[in-house]
Design an enzyme around this catalytic site. Structure first.
Site, PDB file in Angstrom:
ATOM      1  CG  HIS A 159      -1.426  -6.733   1.150  1.00  0.00           C
ATOM      2  ND1 HIS A 159      -0.485  -5.747   1.348  1.00  0.00           N
ATOM      3  CD2 HIS A 159      -2.566  -6.086   0.837  1.00  0.00           C
ATOM      4  CE1 HIS A 159      -1.039  -4.564   1.182  1.00  0.00           C
ATOM      5  NE2 HIS A 159      -2.318  -4.729   0.850  1.00  0.00           N
ATOM      6  CG  ASP A 173      -2.002  -1.087   1.138  1.00  0.00           C
ATOM      7  OD1 ASP A 173      -2.183  -1.669   0.051  1.00  0.00           O
ATOM      8  OD2 ASP A 173      -2.658  -1.341   2.168  1.00  0.00           O
ATOM      9  NE  ARG A 230     -11.957 -11.350   1.541  1.00  0.00           N
ATOM     10  CZ  ARG A 230     -11.123 -10.326   1.430  1.00  0.00           C
ATOM     11  NH1 ARG A 230     -10.957  -9.698   0.282  1.00  0.00           N
ATOM     12  NH2 ARG A 230     -10.441  -9.918   2.485  1.00  0.00           N
TER      13      ARG A 230
HETATM   14  O1  AKG Z   1      -9.687  -6.885   0.355  1.00  0.00           O
HETATM   15  C1  AKG Z   1      -8.667  -7.086   1.008  1.00  0.00           C
HETATM   16  O2  AKG Z   1      -8.607  -7.973   1.870  1.00  0.00           O
HETATM   17  C2  AKG Z   1      -7.414  -6.314   0.741  1.00  0.00           C
HETATM   18  C3  AKG Z   1      -7.630  -4.979   0.105  1.00  0.00           C
HETATM   19  C4  AKG Z   1      -6.356  -4.264  -0.176  1.00  0.00           C
HETATM   20  O3  AKG Z   1      -5.285  -4.774  -0.010  1.00  0.00           O
HETATM   21  C5  AKG Z   1      -6.391  -2.883  -0.692  1.00  0.00           C
HETATM   22  O4  AKG Z   1      -7.504  -2.351  -0.973  1.00  0.00           O
HETATM   23  O5  AKG Z   1      -5.296  -2.281  -0.819  1.00  0.00           O
HETATM   24 FE   FE2 Z   2      -3.655  -3.335  -0.030  1.00  0.00          FE
END
Ligand code: AKG
Ligand code: FE2
Length: 278
Positions: free
Chosen positions: A211, A157, A221
């Site tokens: 991630h 991020d 989801r």
């Molecule tokens: O939806 C998720 O679990 C992760 C979302 C994510 O990493 C993001 O929006 O940067």
């Molecule tokens: Fe993220």
């Protein structure tokens, strides 16, 4: 404990976060209603009074299935939310409540983490104002060709820190010792992860960890994220010397990320700003 988790994992989950289930559940309900709207309404949402381009789906730069994110999202700056308060809807007032509560938590966590680095200042309160932070609502539809495509491609991020609320489906994974591990879903908990800017500010002590989201064959989801970001002109520099990274403004960082994504198809991120070793 959170400082230790931020150093070792870059991620942690909190249960006693002080945000009521009511706020989280209402937000989720409004978000689900919003995504149910027809595509053309989401593309031109006049009701919400959002800036152009807040609705996103897929990956515009993808050139093959492996680069496609099987998801749709609303990316909403906090200022858009407070502007829409002049014509309030249940969605906008719910988002406003969610954003102010979660933003307060984000600031408290940033303060605790910076105090652990020996800094007692209003630094984050001064540079991360409502008009530079944003909320992202994500929806990952069930994916018939799972696991061939990701819900969200691997990334770090580009912020100081992120607070995420996910539902009970699961799918979020993070890198630990070179392996992908799944985050056990707990709708009562909030997931906090360190972003690139905190890694740079802490001189590499707190880790911005890669991630991704994997798709689910049968179930959709939802997740909701809050991103703690500074203004574009903010200079990010490490809080102690010798510094691992060069100084950069958030604008420079974002421009570099966009350039790299265009050129190489992925974000290089912080390694671009390492001090040269000679
Ligand atoms: O939806 C998720 O679990 C992760 C979302 C994510 O990493 C993001 O929006 O940067
Ligand atoms: Fe993220």
């Amino acid at each position: 404990m959170i400082a230790q988790a931020s150093q070792e994992w870059g991620f942690f989950q909190v249960v006693n976060h002080g945000i009521s289930q009511d706020v989280l559940l209402k937000m989720r309900k409004e978000q689900m209603k919003l995504f149910k709207k027809p595509f053309h309404e989401k593309m031109n949402d006049k009701q919400l009074n959002l800036s152009a381009g807040s609705y996103r789906w897929g990956t515009p730069s993808a050139t093959c299935l492996q680069q496609l994110s099987w998801s749709e999202a609303f990316h909403v700056p906090l200022t858009d939310i407070s502007n829409s308060i002049h014509h309030p809807t249940t969605l906008s007032s719910t988002m406003e409540h969610f954003a102010t509560t979660v933003s307060e938590l984000a600031h408290n966590l940033a303060r605790i983490l910076s105090e652990r680095m020996g800094y007692k200042s209003k630094y984050f309160r001064e540079i991360c104002l409502p008009h530079t932070c944003y909320v992202r609502m994500n929806r990952y539809p069930a994916c018939p060709i799972s696991p061939q495509v990701f819900g969200l491609m691997p990334h770090t991020d580009s912020d100081f820190l992120t607070i995420l609320h996910q539902d009970e489906i699961g799918g979020l994974q993070l890198v630990r010792d070179g392996k992908w591990i799944s985050v056990k879903p707990n709708p009562e908990a909030l997931i906090i992860n360190i972003g690139d800017l905190f890694q740079a500010w802490s001189n590499g002590v707190y880790k911005s960890v890669e991630h991704r989201v994997v798709t689910n064959k049968a179930k959709e989801r939802f997740s909701t994220a809050f991103f703690l970001c500074p203004s574009y002109d903010t200079e990010i520099r490490s809080c102690f010397e010798p510094s691992v990274y060069k100084r950069f403004t958030f604008r420079e960082f974002r421009q570099q990320v966009q350039e790299d994504v265009k050129k190489y198809g992925y974000k290089v991120g912080l390694p671009r700003f390492l001090m040269s070793t000679h």
